[in-house]
Design a protein around this motif. Structure first.
Motif, PDB file in Angstrom:
ATOM      1  N   VAL A  92       0.905  -1.111   0.214  1.00 19.75           N
ATOM      2  CA  VAL A  92      -0.066   0.003  -0.103  1.00 19.75           C
ATOM      3  C   VAL A  92       0.943   1.115  -0.048  1.00 19.75           C
ATOM      4  CG1 VAL A  92      -1.664   1.272   1.372  1.00 19.75           C
ATOM      5  CG2 VAL A  92      -1.818  -1.122   1.106  1.00 19.75           C
ATOM      6  N   ARG A  93       1.880   1.259   0.708  1.00 13.08           N
ATOM      7  CA  ARG A  93       2.724   2.438   0.718  1.00 13.08           C
ATOM      8  C   ARG A  93       3.553   2.784  -0.686  1.00 13.08           C
ATOM      9  NH1 ARG A  93       6.249   0.633   4.551  1.00 13.08           N
ATOM     10  NH2 ARG A  93       8.063   0.611   3.124  1.00 13.08           N
ATOM     11  N   SER A  94       3.662   1.942  -1.342  1.00 11.58           N
ATOM     12  CA  SER A  94       4.128   2.220  -2.685  1.00 11.58           C
ATOM     13  C   SER A  94       3.259   2.798  -3.625  1.00 11.58           C
ATOM     14  CB  SER A  94       4.601   0.864  -3.183  1.00 11.58           C
ATOM     15  OG  SER A  94       5.858   0.048  -2.363  1.00 11.58           O
ATOM     16  N   VAL A  99      -3.935   5.664  -3.123  1.00 11.07           N
ATOM     17  CA  VAL A  99      -4.915   5.551  -1.743  1.00 11.07           C
ATOM     18  C   VAL A  99      -5.572   6.707  -1.639  1.00 11.07           C
ATOM     19  CG1 VAL A  99      -4.440   5.369   0.519  1.00 11.07           C
ATOM     20  CG2 VAL A  99      -2.930   4.052  -0.713  1.00 11.07           C
ATOM     21  N   LYS A 100      -5.132   7.864  -1.973  1.00 10.80           N
ATOM     22  CA  LYS A 100      -5.906   8.989  -1.666  1.00 10.80           C
ATOM     23  C   LYS A 100      -6.752   9.328  -2.879  1.00 10.80           C
ATOM     24  CE  LYS A 100      -1.606  11.184   0.279  1.00 10.80           C
ATOM     25  NZ  LYS A 100      -0.562  12.297   0.007  1.00 10.80           N
ATOM     26  N   LYS A 101      -7.082   8.538  -3.811  1.00  9.76           N
ATOM     27  CA  LYS A 101      -8.206   8.755  -4.695  1.00  9.76           C
ATOM     28  C   LYS A 101      -9.175   7.776  -4.230  1.00  9.76           C
ATOM     29  CE  LYS A 101      -5.572   8.885  -9.075  1.00  9.76           C
ATOM     30  NZ  LYS A 101      -5.067   8.251 -10.166  1.00  9.76           N
ATOM     31  N   ILE A 102     -10.497   8.464  -3.974  1.00  5.10           N
ATOM     32  CA  ILE A 102     -11.779   7.914  -3.274  1.00  5.10           C
ATOM     33  C   ILE A 102     -12.093   6.823  -4.005  1.00  5.10           C
ATOM     34  CG2 ILE A 102     -13.915   8.517  -2.431  1.00  5.10           C
ATOM     35  CD1 ILE A 102     -13.077  11.337  -2.030  1.00  5.10           C
ATOM     36  N   LEU A 163      -0.093  -7.212   6.907  1.00  3.88           N
ATOM     37  CA  LEU A 163       1.280  -6.729   6.670  1.00  3.88           C
ATOM     38  C   LEU A 163       1.100  -5.537   5.774  1.00  3.88           C
ATOM     39  CD1 LEU A 163       3.498  -9.792   6.323  1.00  3.88           C
ATOM     40  CD2 LEU A 163       3.329  -8.539   8.303  1.00  3.88           C
ATOM     41  N   ALA A 164       0.384  -5.404   4.889  1.00  4.98           N
ATOM     42  CA  ALA A 164       0.172  -4.209   4.147  1.00  4.98           C
ATOM     43  C   ALA A 164      -0.538  -2.962   4.961  1.00  4.98           C
ATOM     44  CB  ALA A 164      -0.827  -4.508   3.005  1.00  4.98           C
ATOM     45  N   VAL A 168       1.763   0.463   6.332  1.00  5.28           N
ATOM     46  CA  VAL A 168       1.624   1.931   6.303  1.00  5.28           C
ATOM     47  C   VAL A 168       1.993   2.738   7.536  1.00  5.28           C
ATOM     48  CG1 VAL A 168      -0.213   3.552   6.050  1.00  5.28           C
ATOM     49  CG2 VAL A 168      -0.469   1.514   4.714  1.00  5.28           C
ATOM     50  N   PHE A 169       1.650   2.071   8.592  1.00 11.91           N
ATOM     51  CA  PHE A 169       2.081   2.801   9.877  1.00 11.91           C
ATOM     52  C   PHE A 169       3.531   2.435  10.288  1.00 11.91           C
ATOM     53  CE2 PHE A 169      -2.353   1.507   9.902  1.00 11.91           C
ATOM     54  CZ  PHE A 169      -3.081   3.004   9.712  1.00 11.91           C
ATOM     55  N   ILE A 170       3.899   1.397  10.164  1.00 11.69           N
ATOM     56  CA  ILE A 170       5.336   0.981  10.756  1.00 11.69           C
ATOM     57  C   ILE A 170       6.247   0.696   9.481  1.00 11.69           C
ATOM     58  CG2 ILE A 170       6.438  -0.457  11.992  1.00 11.69           C
ATOM     59  CD1 ILE A 170       4.040  -1.373  13.640  1.00 11.69           C
ATOM     60  N   LYS A 171       7.074   1.714   8.970  1.00 11.46           N
ATOM     61  CA  LYS A 171       7.777   1.455   7.793  1.00 11.46           C
ATOM     62  C   LYS A 171       8.945   0.626   8.071  1.00 11.46           C
ATOM     63  CE  LYS A 171       7.338   6.263   6.169  1.00 11.46           C
ATOM     64  NZ  LYS A 171       7.923   7.432   5.649  1.00 11.46           N
TER      65      LYS A 171
END
Length: 260
Positions: A92-94, A99-102, A163-164, A168-171
Motif C-alpha cells: 500500500v505504501r508504494s 490511496v488518496k483517490k476515493i 502486513l500491508a 503503512v503505519f510502521i515503515k
C-alpha cells in the motif's frame, strides 16, 4: 458489488500484477525471459550440486525422484508464500497516489505481490512438470499441485492484508518481515521431511499450516499419498486468515490517506 464492478476490479488487479512483473525485469538484457530462465537455472544448480557433487538423498528415501526434484517441489510452494509476504508491507505504501483517490479499491493492492508471486510460481510449476517427465517420475497426481496450494494462498492473502496495513503505519515492517520469512523456511519442512524431525517436536510442526501445505504439495508432485485431513485443517485456517486479514485491512483503511 455488481458484476461490472467485480470485472473492473479483476481487470485492474491483473494490470497492476502485469505492471509489477514487467517492472521487475525492465532494463534486463533478456527482459521477461528471466521469468523462465531464473527457475531453470536454479533447478540446474540443484541438479548439479545435490545430484552430482553431494549425491544427496531425501531422508529414508530408497527410490523415486532424485533429491533435487524433491527439494524443488517443496521450494516452489514456499517461494510463492515468501515472495508475497516479504513484499506485502510495502504493497500500500508504494502507491500513495492511489490511496488518496476515493474511487480506487485500495484493498486490491496487497493482492499484487501475491499475484506476481503466483505468476513466477506458474513457471516454476511448469518446469517441475517438465523435469518430472524428463526423469520419468511424472504422475497424473502432479496435476493436483495447484489445488494443494490453496491453503497456502489463503494464508498468504490474509497475512498480506495484515502486513500491508501495518506497513503503512510502521515503515520498519519491510525490514522486519524478510528475516522472519527466512527463519520460517528452516522451521518448516522445506529442506527436510517432517519424519526427520525428533518425535518430541512433531506436535509443534503439526501446528504449522505452511508445513502441512508444503508437505502435501511435495507428496502430490511426486505421486505419494498425502494427508488430506491435515490439508483440510490448513484450508480452514487459511480461510480464517484471509477473512481476519480482510476485516483488519478494511478497519485500518480509513487512516491510510492521513498517514501517507
Amino acid at each position: 458489488m455488481n458484476k461490472t464492478t467485480k470485472f473492473s476490479r479483476c481487470y485492474l488487479l491483473s494490470q497492476l500484477i502485469k505492471r509489477d512483473v514487467l517492472l521487475r525485469y525492465r532494463g534486463a538484457m533478456f527482459g521477461v525471459a528471466w521469468i523462465f530462465l531464473n527457475p531453470l537455472i536454479m533447478l540446474a544448480i540443484f541438479a548439479f550440486v545435490f545430484g552430482q557433487i553431494f549425491q544427496a538423498r531425501w531422508p529414508q528415501q530408497e527410490s523415486g525422484a532424485p533429491f533435487w526434484l524433491v527439494l524443488y517441489s517443496g521450494l516452489i510452494a514456499f517461494n510463492i508464500f515468501a515472495d508475497a509476504i516479504s513484499r506485502a508491507p510495502a504493497a500500500v505504501r508504494s502507491y500513495p497516489s492511489y490511496v488518496k483517490k476515493i474511487i480506487f479499491p485500495v484493498e486490491i493492492l496487497p493482492l499484487v505481490p501475491l499475484g506476481a508471486a503466483l505468476v513466477h510460481g506458474i513457471f516454476n510449476y511448469l518446469i517441475l512438470l517438465a523435469a518430472l517427465a524428463w526423469t520419468g517420475h511424472l504422475m497424473p497426481m502432479a496435476l493436483f499441485y495447484p489445488l494443494a496450494l490453496a491453503p497456502l494462498l489463503l494464508l498468504a492473502l490474509g497475512l498480506a492484508w495484515f502486513l500491508a496495513a501495518w506497513g503503512v503505519f510502521i515503515k520498519d515492517m519491510s525490514q522486519i518481515v524478510p528475516p522472519f520469512v527466512q527463519m520460517l523456511m528452516f522451521i518448516s519442512p522445506v529442506l527436510y521431511p517432517v519424519n526427520a524431525v525428533p518425535e518430541m517436536l512433531h506436535p509443534f510442526y503439526q501446528l504449522n499450516p505452511l508445513g502441512t501445505v508444503i508437505d502435501t504439495c511435495r507428496n502430490v508432485a511426486l505421486g505419494h499419498p498425502a494427508d488430506w485431513l491435515s490439508w483440510t485443517i490448513a484450508l480452514v485456517l487459511g480461510l480464517a486468515s484471509a477473512w481476519l486479514g480482510n476485516v483488519f485491512f478494511h478497519h485500518s483503511m480509513e487512516e491510510f490517506a492521513d498517514v501517507l
